[in-house]
Design a protein around this motif. Structure first.
Motif, short mmCIF file in Angstrom:
data_model
loop_
_atom_site.label_atom_id
_atom_site.label_comp_id
_atom_site.label_asym_id
_atom_site.label_seq_id
_atom_site.Cartn_x
_atom_site.Cartn_y
_atom_site.Cartn_z
N UNK A 29 1.67 11.43 -4.56
CA UNK A 29 1.80 10.69 -3.32
C UNK A 29 2.43 11.52 -2.21
N UNK A 30 2.65 12.80 -2.47
CA UNK A 30 3.31 13.65 -1.48
C UNK A 30 2.71 13.40 -0.09
N UNK A 42 2.76 8.10 -10.44
CA UNK A 42 2.12 8.97 -9.45
C UNK A 42 3.16 9.56 -8.49
N UNK A 43 4.17 8.75 -8.16
CA UNK A 43 5.23 9.26 -7.30
C UNK A 43 6.00 10.35 -8.04
N UNK A 46 -9.87 13.08 -1.55
CA UNK A 46 -8.64 13.85 -1.52
C UNK A 46 -7.55 12.96 -0.94
N UNK A 47 -6.38 13.11 -1.46
CA UNK A 47 -5.30 12.28 -0.96
C UNK A 47 -5.09 11.08 -1.86
N UNK A 48 -4.02 10.36 -1.58
CA UNK A 48 -3.64 9.26 -2.45
C UNK A 48 -3.66 7.96 -1.69
N UNK A 57 0.83 -1.21 0.00
CA UNK A 57 0.00 0.00 0.00
C UNK A 57 0.86 1.26 0.00
N UNK A 58 0.48 2.20 -0.84
CA UNK A 58 1.09 3.52 -0.79
C UNK A 58 -0.05 4.50 -0.57
#
Lengths: 722, 429
Positions: free
Chosen positions: A311-312, A305-306, A287-289, A146-147
């Motif tokens: 992914x910040x 995405x990174x 919102x968010x990744x 998971x990221x």
């Protein structure tokens, strides 16, 4: 927590006796389970040697993202389950400068490894966890791939509130809205479809769709369609983050055969809601990744995405892991310490790990290069993933491929799209691989592959990796390559309509009544349901019409809709009608009819059955369905079977009843001589003892009919002669 | 102390509260993580967090002498700066604390020279404790040629000694001597506890300064803002808000608020912020303008106020993205640009590569991740900050006064010790 921020909690005041995290709603400690083994083979050939959760995504092992995500959300205790390569996972975590035992700075109070040697599925892990009774309160369940950068405070709070309100709120799934458009971070090949009641976020059903499915539709329960609003959503990324109550584990233990958390567990629990009354909710974040690297395509997408900083703070130049020294330069290039480039090396949108070297004229774009790599001169690397300590010599081209740790690629090679070069493979100078070639030194069974010199060259090392079993119908097959494609598959382009339209020859003038339940279950079940419903329906009408004068037209509409909705075949229809009429006749004959208690003679009973208002028309149009001999034969056969099957009768009586029914149908123009004749000569009519016995009783009728026929033919011929 | 605490992020509050109960190393790591994950962000929260952790280092870390303490602070400081290299304030705070220690050390030495007897007397009760350190300290007195003979305990100490005189004598500055001047070492050892409490007091003063800085800057509001002025502000921070609110007590003026970010929160823009309401109720008109239409308003503007994250030694400002366009427009129209900065934002560094100060954000603030077509195909680069070139700023208002670019070097000398300017690069023992 805002209520808590007075002056007194602040550290400057020396009298502040602050308890650690007293501000968080103290639901004891927040615990999390990481499932670090997936029992899948989507990352072959790499996963043979290294578990998925240790594979690097943008030069950081996947499980580090997962652990960091948990620490961001103030998880205090972590349990890690692993089966295959458990030792590797354990070693990685225990020697890690941040998570390791020796580390004084580990953000968790406790990390525990639970090895389950004989586990064959995720279900085994969770049943094991249930036995250990480690989880007394709500906990998080995540996967080792998971990221995510989302804040779970709100989902946790809503979950707790729901559970307070209703004990049966068992689980909350965190899902990411990914929109209706094509999106690279959605899983391809297998689309999860969540049926959700948007009013309370309850998940009502879960299904998976795949282009390989025979049926390209989702079955929806009737109950769900009765709700004012219901969402069927296929646009969600399943993050695999589940907020669970301990009941979830109990549920796993109860259902000992569940293996997969979604396809088995979730689907099953939701389907059996009436039985277990457990409810599962969804938290759809906008919102968010959050995404899981469940296959190579997603691995690719998530790396993008990174690089795109979605992914910040999980981006290279934030250096989240100790020892990372990335700095962001122009053109979205992040370089770690000790990277050597020449003035003519061109890097763009890439990440390069420490101490890697590049030769002159080399171009790297949209790629990840690990640490200690040596890339020669005039090399072109595009959209690729080069892991640690890889050597790529001068003049080689690498396009959209993965080259694993320690692999060596010689001069002037071509590594084309979707090649996977596994650990320690050596490829000689001048080799050109074919697209989507998997090269490994180890085979699927863990035994080393013999070197195939035609593939990797005379001094090379490694052979072609081929999967043991290839099941073309398994959607997992679509997820094994770096590139998603269905082009090589023979997917029939037939109707993908949700409604099964049947090519219907007996064109009822009635419009196809759209029934509110467009549901369909596997055909066996469906038709047996249809049969019972149909027989009862017709019987009711027959009984009613006997006493009140009948309403066969309405019955027919009902019958037609029933038939369409359950997608019954013509044979099913005939069988049902035949059984219904046979039963009715038998009822009258035995005097079981509620309206007239007196038993009737077989002939009379048959007459009362068939001559009901509208029944003959119904028989003609729905029962037989045409004048063709085959249809008549089929119907009579069905009737014969039905009569023979009447348990209350001996074969003799049954035969008489059949004769009566046939005679009535003949005189009411439902059947004609040719039909009965054809039936008589059909071998199926003598199939089995009871059938033959019943048939015998009809002999008289048939002979009479044949005679009559001859006479009429004679009459006709006479007329012709005239 | 209430006013600024109210603005703290929950993470900062949790962190500060946890300091007491957690060991130093764990707290440091927590802060490093929080900074890396940007859970603590913004120059003042970062500065506050840095002050707190450095205070813990002074209070809790094991060290035998001043040089040991300096090394510890440098070590921790480096980790903090590497965790969040874009916030100049973090490094500034570390330098302030280092400078403080050096200053106290120098004071101690002069005191010691003047009044050694009383010093010894006051230290008498602690004599037993200090004996061991005396033993270690003693060889240092007879120092020079016997490097090899030093005990292993003093090894780190010796490395510092080797480095420091070089720096000091090379620079030839008076501060150079304050580093480690050998004859006074026994004095340092004796007075280390004294020094510790002095330093802690000094750090508390920095904390106080951080609390009061907005109020102090706001004290200059009346001088800067005149009745009927049109003021253009960009990306409000607490300092600017306080400044404008203070001015609004006595002045009637109009504020243009430049909306730099065309964020996804369109709805939020329509409703005035809490701050705008406060200004409005104080009788100040506020007008929101978008960044694109900004130049059209510039003729009307009397003064541009920029809130910044940091100011480099040469006068350049690290500000929210969009600030350069405003500053340049102001320059083109001949309007003064005022930068509000707490002293903690003024860095002694002049960055050779301003680009390295640009912090990049996530694209989510402009494009929703659910827009697959965008995510698949478009690279969205979001600079959060940008570097406003030195020449574009006319006036700097700090908590100690109103300055021009020419004043900055003297301010830097007042606040920082020259030795510490590049502590990030030095390798502590």
């Amino acid at each position: 927590m805002s209520s808590n921020k007075g002056g007194k909690g602040i550290a400057r005041g020396k009298k502040g006796q602050s308890k650690p995290r007293a501000d968080e709603k103290q639901e004891d400690v927040l615990k999390a389970v990481i499932i670090a083994d997936t029992f899948q083979d989507r990352f072959m050939p790499f996963a043979v040697e290294k578990p998925r959760c240790l594979l690097p995504l943008a030069n950081t092992p996947l499980i580090d993202y997962t652990l960091e995500f948990l620490s961001m959300n103030y998880v205090q205790e972590v349990y890690i389950y692993a089966a295959a390569h458990a030792d590797q996972v354990k070693r990685h975590v225990e020697t890690h400068p941040r998570w390791g035992i020796a580390s004084k700075v580990c953000p968790f109070d406790k990390i525990e490894f639970i090895p389950v040697a004989d586990a064959t599925s995720m279900g085994d892990f969770l049943r094991d966890l249930d036995k250990r009774t480690r989880m007394e309160t709500d906990f998080l369940m995540v996967h080792g791939d998971l990221v995510a950068n989302i804040d779970l405070k709100k989902p946790l709070a809503t979950h707790r509130a729901r559970r307070e309100e209703n004990r049966n709120a068992m689980m909350t799934m965190v899902l990411r809205d990914a929109g209706v458009q094509n999106h690279h971070t959605k899983t391809q090949g297998i689309t999860p479809v969540f049926t959700i009641n948007p009013e309370n976020d309850r998940c009502l059903a879960y299904n998976e769709m795949s282009p390989l499915d025979e049926d390209r539709y989702i079955l929806t329960e009737t109950d769900h369609l009765m709700l004012p609003v219901v969402d069927l959503r296929a646009d969600l990324i399943d993050t695999g983050i589940d907020i669970c109550t301990p009941e979830v584990l109990a549920m796993w233990s109860e259902s000992f055969d569940y293996q997969l958390p979604r396809k088995n567990f979730l689907h099953g629990v939701l389907k059996d809601y009436e039985l277990n009354e457990k409810m599962v909710f969804t938290e759809i974040i906008e919102k968010g990744y959050a995404a899981r690297a469940t296959n190579l395509q997603l691995y690719d997408a998530m790396t993008q995405d990174v690089l795109g900083r979605w992914t910040s703070p999980f981006v290279p130049d934030f250096n989240l892991m100790p020892g990372q020294t990335y700095k962001r330069k122009l053109d979205n290039v992040s370089l770690a310490d000790g990277v050597k480039v020449t003035p003519s090396t061109h890097l763009s949108r890439s990440v390069v790990g420490s101490n890697s070297k590049f030769g002159a004229g080399t171009k790297v774009s949209n790629s990840i290069i690990g640490k200690d790599c040596t890339i020669g001169s005039n090399v072109t690397i595009k959209d690729s993933f080069i892991w640690d300590s890889v050597t790529v010599q001068n003049g080689t081209t690498v396009d959209h491929s993965i080259i694993a740790d320690g692999a060596q690629v010689g001069k002037n090679c071509v590594i084309p799209v979707a090649s996977l070069i596994s650990f320690g493979v050596q490829i000689c100078d001048g080799i050109q691989l074919a697209k989507e070639t998997f090269v490994s030194t180890v085979g699927p069974d863990g035994i080393s592959l013999p070197t195939d010199t035609s593939l990797v060259g005379p001094q090379g090392c490694g052979g072609k990796y081929v999967d043991e079993e290839e099941d073309d119908r398994d959607p997992a097959q679509l997820q094994k390559s770096l590139i998603y494609s269905t082009a090589h598959l023979n997917i029939s382009a037939e109707s993908i309509s949700t409604f099964n339209s049947h090519p219907d020859s007996d064109s009822d003038s009635e419009p196809e009544t759209p029934s509110p339940h467009h549901h369909r279950t596997p055909s066996q079940q469906a038709t047996s349901g249809f049969h019972v419903d149909a027989v009862n329906g017709i019987l009711d009408t027959l009984r009613a019409s006997n006493s009140t004068g009948g309403d066969f037209d309405a019955a027919r509409i009902e019958f037609t809709s029933l038939r369409l909705s359950s997608n019954a075949s013509d044979t099913d229809v005939q069988r049902s009608i035949a059984v219904a009429f046979a039963k009715r006749a038998a009822e009258l004959h035995l005097g079981q009819d509620p309206s007239s208690a007196t038993p009737l003679e077989p002939a009379k009973a048959a007459e009362r059955t068939v001559s009901v208002n509208g029944a003959t028309k119904f028989l003609r149009e729905a029962g037989v369905g045409g004048d063709a001999n085959e249809k008549q034969v089929a119907f009579i056969l069905a009737l014969q079977q039905a009569v023979a099957g009447l348990r209350e009768f001996g074969t003799a009586k049954a035969g008489t009843l059949l004769a009566g029914l046939l005679q009535q149908m003949y005189s009411n123009d439902v059947l004609d001589e040719d039909g009965i004749d054809a039936w008589w000569s059909n071998p199926q009519s003598q199939d089995g003892e009871s059938m033959t016995a019943v048939r015998e009783r009809v002999r008289v009728l048939v002979e009479w009919l044949q005679q009559a026929e001859e006479e009429s033919e004679e009459g006709e011929s006479e007329e012709e002669e005239e | 102390m209430a006013p600024f605490q109210a603005g703290n992020t929950p993470q900062l509050d949790i962190f500060i509260r946890g300091l007491k109960s957690h060991p130093l190393e764990a707290s440091t790591e927590t802060l490093v993580s929080l900074l890396k994950r940007r859970q603590i962000s913004g120059s003042r929260p970062c500065a506050i967090a840095a002050v707190h952790i450095l205070r813990q280092v002074v209070a809790k870390a094991p060290y035998r002498d001043v040089d040991g303490l300096i090394a510890k602070i440098q070590q921790t400081g480096q980790r903090l700066v590497h965790a969040q290299p874009h916030e100049l304030a973090v490094g500034n705070i570390v330098r302030r604390v280092l400078g403080l220690i050096r200053e106290e050390m120098q004071e101690d030495r002069t005191e010691f020279g003047g009044d050694s007897v009383s010093d010894l007397q006051t230290l008498c009760p602690e004599k037993e404790k200090e004996t061991k350190e005396h033993v270690v300290g003693l060889p240092v007195l007879s120092r020079a040629p016997t490097l090899g003979g030093w005990s292993h305990q003093s090894a780190p100490f010796s490395i510092m000694n080797l480095l420091s005189p070089d720096q000091g004598s090379g620079a030839g500055s008076p501060m150079g001597r304050s580093g480690t001047s050998t004859p006074m070492l026994h004095g340092q050892n004796l007075s280390i506890n004294n020094l510790k409490s002095e330093v802690l007091d000094g750090i508390d003063e920095i904390t106080d300064e951080l609390e009061q800085v907005d109020d102090q800057i706001a004290g200059y509001a009346d001088i800067q803002i005149h009745p009927t002025d049109y003021i253009l502000v960009h990306e409000l921070d607490s300092t600017t808000e306080r400044f404008l609110l203070r001015a609004s007590r006595e002045r009637r003026f109009t504020v243009f608020i430049a909306q730099g970010k065309s964020t996804t929160s369109k709805a939020g823009d329509a409703t005035p912020s809490l701050f705008q309401k406060k200004l409005n109720s104080a009788g100040v008109k506020t007008i929101n303008i978008s960044n694109t239409g900004l130049a059209a308003y510039m003729t009307k503007v009397d003064k541009v106020i920029l809130s910044v994250r940091g100011v480099t030694a040469d006068g350049g400002a690290v500000a929210e993205s969009g600030a350069t366009a405003i500053a340049q427009a102001a320059r083109a129209f001949g309007k003064p640009v005022v930068v509000l900065m707490g002293m903690y934002k003024l860095s002694p560094e002049s960055t050779p590569d301003p680009r390295s100060l640009v912090e990049w954000g996530e694209p989510e603030s402009f494009v929703n991740f659910s827009k697959g077509n965008m995510v698949n195909t478009v690279e969205v680069e979001v600079p959060l900050t940008e570097f406003v070139a030195p020449g574009l700023v006319d006036t700097y208002i700090s908590n100690i006064g109103v300055h021009t670019q020419d004043h900055l070097p003297s301010l830097i000398v007042d606040h920082y010790n020259e030795q510490d300017s590049d502590f990030v690069l030095t390798i502590p023992a």
